[in-house]
Scaffold this motif. Structure first.
Motif, PDB file in Angstrom:
ATOM      1  N   ALA A   5       0.833  -1.199   0.000  1.00  0.00           N
ATOM      2  CA  ALA A   5       0.000   0.000   0.000  1.00  0.00           C
ATOM      3  C   ALA A   5       0.871   1.255   0.000  1.00  0.00           C
ATOM      4  CB  ALA A   5      -0.927  -0.008   1.214  1.00  0.00           C
ATOM      5  N   THR A   6       1.983   1.208   0.755  1.00  0.00           N
ATOM      6  CA  THR A   6       2.893   2.345   0.801  1.00  0.00           C
ATOM      7  C   THR A   6       3.496   2.611  -0.575  1.00  0.00           C
ATOM      8  OG1 THR A   6       3.470   1.940   3.113  1.00  0.00           O
ATOM      9  CG2 THR A   6       5.014   3.251   1.817  1.00  0.00           C
ATOM     10  N   LYS A   7       3.950   1.542  -1.234  1.00  0.00           N
ATOM     11  CA  LYS A   7       4.555   1.700  -2.562  1.00  0.00           C
ATOM     12  C   LYS A   7       3.561   2.284  -3.550  1.00  0.00           C
ATOM     13  CE  LYS A   7       8.097  -1.878  -2.107  1.00  0.00           C
ATOM     14  NZ  LYS A   7       8.623  -3.171  -2.585  1.00  0.00           N
TER      15      LYS A   7
ATOM     16  N   ASN B 296      11.988   2.509   1.370  1.00  0.00           N
ATOM     17  CA  ASN B 296      11.819   1.207   0.717  1.00  0.00           C
ATOM     18  C   ASN B 296      11.091   1.347  -0.616  1.00  0.00           C
ATOM     19  OD1 ASN B 296      13.143  -0.345   2.658  1.00  0.00           O
ATOM     20  ND2 ASN B 296      11.300  -0.555   3.918  1.00  0.00           N
ATOM     21  N   ALA B 297      10.127   2.251  -0.671  1.00  0.00           N
ATOM     22  CA  ALA B 297       9.412   2.487  -1.928  1.00  0.00           C
ATOM     23  C   ALA B 297      10.289   3.220  -2.939  1.00  0.00           C
ATOM     24  CB  ALA B 297       8.139   3.285  -1.658  1.00  0.00           C
ATOM     25  N   LEU B 298      11.136   4.111  -2.462  1.00  0.00           N
ATOM     26  CA  LEU B 298      11.986   4.897  -3.364  1.00  0.00           C
ATOM     27  C   LEU B 298      13.044   4.050  -4.062  1.00  0.00           C
ATOM     28  CD1 LEU B 298      12.525   8.152  -1.272  1.00  0.00           C
ATOM     29  CD2 LEU B 298      11.107   7.881  -3.317  1.00  0.00           C
ATOM     30  N   PHE B 299      13.448   2.950  -3.447  1.00  0.00           N
ATOM     31  CA  PHE B 299      14.452   2.086  -4.081  1.00  0.00           C
ATOM     32  C   PHE B 299      13.983   1.607  -5.449  1.00  0.00           C
ATOM     33  CE2 PHE B 299      16.855   1.694  -0.118  1.00  0.00           C
ATOM     34  CZ  PHE B 299      18.151   1.579  -0.614  1.00  0.00           C
ATOM     35  N   ALA B 300      12.673   1.460  -5.621  1.00  0.00           N
ATOM     36  CA  ALA B 300      12.148   1.010  -6.910  1.00  0.00           C
ATOM     37  C   ALA B 300      12.097   2.138  -7.932  1.00  0.00           C
ATOM     38  CB  ALA B 300      10.750   0.432  -6.718  1.00  0.00           C
ATOM     39  N   LEU B 301      12.243   3.370  -7.477  1.00  0.00           N
ATOM     40  CA  LEU B 301      12.118   4.523  -8.370  1.00  0.00           C
ATOM     41  C   LEU B 301      13.453   5.123  -8.790  1.00  0.00           C
ATOM     42  CD1 LEU B 301       9.079   6.349  -6.704  1.00  0.00           C
ATOM     43  CD2 LEU B 301       9.066   4.941  -8.767  1.00  0.00           C
TER      44      LEU B 301
ATOM     45  N   VAL C  11      15.626  10.547  -6.423  1.00  0.00           N
ATOM     46  CA  VAL C  11      16.940  10.805  -5.824  1.00  0.00           C
ATOM     47  C   VAL C  11      16.838  11.940  -4.808  1.00  0.00           C
ATOM     48  CG1 VAL C  11      19.247  11.722  -6.302  1.00  0.00           C
ATOM     49  CG2 VAL C  11      18.313   9.895  -7.731  1.00  0.00           C
ATOM     50  N   THR C  12      16.176  13.016  -5.196  1.00  0.00           N
ATOM     51  CA  THR C  12      15.984  14.138  -4.268  1.00  0.00           C
ATOM     52  C   THR C  12      15.242  13.688  -3.013  1.00  0.00           C
ATOM     53  OG1 THR C  12      15.990  15.816  -6.018  1.00  0.00           O
ATOM     54  CG2 THR C  12      14.863  16.391  -3.966  1.00  0.00           C
ATOM     55  N   CYS C  13      14.178  12.937  -3.204  1.00  0.00           N
ATOM     56  CA  CYS C  13      13.374  12.463  -2.071  1.00  0.00           C
ATOM     57  C   CYS C  13      14.147  11.476  -1.205  1.00  0.00           C
ATOM     58  CB  CYS C  13      12.085  11.831  -2.570  1.00  0.00           C
ATOM     59  SG  CYS C  13      10.962  13.005  -3.375  1.00  0.00           S
ATOM     60  N   MET C  14      14.970  10.650  -1.824  1.00  0.00           N
ATOM     61  CA  MET C  14      15.778   9.690  -1.066  1.00  0.00           C
ATOM     62  C   MET C  14      16.715  10.432  -0.114  1.00  0.00           C
ATOM     63  SD  MET C  14      16.491   6.414  -0.545  1.00  0.00           S
ATOM     64  CE  MET C  14      16.293   5.294  -1.946  1.00  0.00           C
TER      65      MET C  14
END
Length: 233
Positions: free
Chosen positions: A5-7, A36-41, A54-57
């Motif tokens: 749901a988070t992703k 964890n969701a950002l790793f996919a992006l 990248v900025t959000c990470m």
């Protein structure tokens, strides 16, 4: 909220392509879930998704570090591992994400800047040599973007770690974007030894899209080389 749901929620935010709106939405979510969701992006080919992630990470890992420093170190090690041949992956997005994290958090910068620099250094025969040279041009783009980013926000740290000697060789890279990002980093760090190579690049016509402060601009290698020469003096 569960992992899936988070992703989905994070992806929904990114579909807006509005960085301010994305950041506002992510602030309401737990930093660890966001990461964890950002790793996919960060490994996406779509430039908007990739660079906004990248900025959000950077901001999310810095927020996590302020809450649980050891958890943030685990994330940094996860990014490092993705660049390891044994990981089975390629590490797309890892160098630039690490740099963005280090711009956002001084403590993590002190701990991990030597690792980012090591990706510019050849492996040595001696056990004390820490080279982890990245050969792939696309990874070099991310690495040199990260070095240039750090050169803007933490120049003294890069200089203290000897990075000024590692950047100029990239001015002769076959890849135009790598040459341009190296020129940008040289100018930001005031690397005088790079001046002859920068002068040779002053008319380099290669162009690319440079991401900075949440937006893109088309730049040429020659433009960045001339700006670097002016900055160096």
């Amino acid at each position: 909220m569960g992992s899936r749901a988070t992703k989905l929620k994070v992806l929904e935010l990114f579909n807006s392509r509005d960085l301010a709106q994305i950041l506002q939405g992510l602030e309401t979510m737990a930093a660890k879930d966001v990461i964890n969701a950002l790793f996919a992006l960060i490994c996406r080919e779509d430039p908007d998704l990739h660079w906004q992630a990248v900025t959000c990470m950077g901001l999310a890992v810095a927020r996590l570090a302020n809450q649980e420093m050891e958890e943030a170190r685990i994330i940094m090690r996860r990014l490092l591992w993705s660049l390891n041949d044994e990981s089975g992956g390629i590490g797309w997005g890892a160098p630039e994400s690490m740099a963005e994290v280090m711009c956002c958090h001084g403590g993590l910068a002190e701990e991990y800047v030597h690792m980012l620099i090591s990706y510019m250094r050849e492996d040595g025969e001696e056990i004390c040599q820490d080279g982890n040279y990245l050969e792939h041009p696309l990874l070099q783009r991310g690495l040199l973007w990260g070095v240039a980013r750090l050169a803007a926000c933490r120049p003294e740290l890069l200089l203290r770690k000897g990075a000024a000697a590692d950047i100029p060789p990239y001015l002769q890279a076959d890849d135009g974007e790598v040459r341009g990002l190296a020129a940008l980093a040289c100018g930001r760090l005031g690397i005088e030894a790079a001046q002859p190579a920068l002068k040779r690049l002053a008319a380099d016509p290669a162009v690319f899209q440079l991401y900075s402060e949440g937006s893109f601009s088309e730049v040429s290698v020659g433009q960045l080389a001339r700006q670097a020469l002016e900055a160096i003096g």
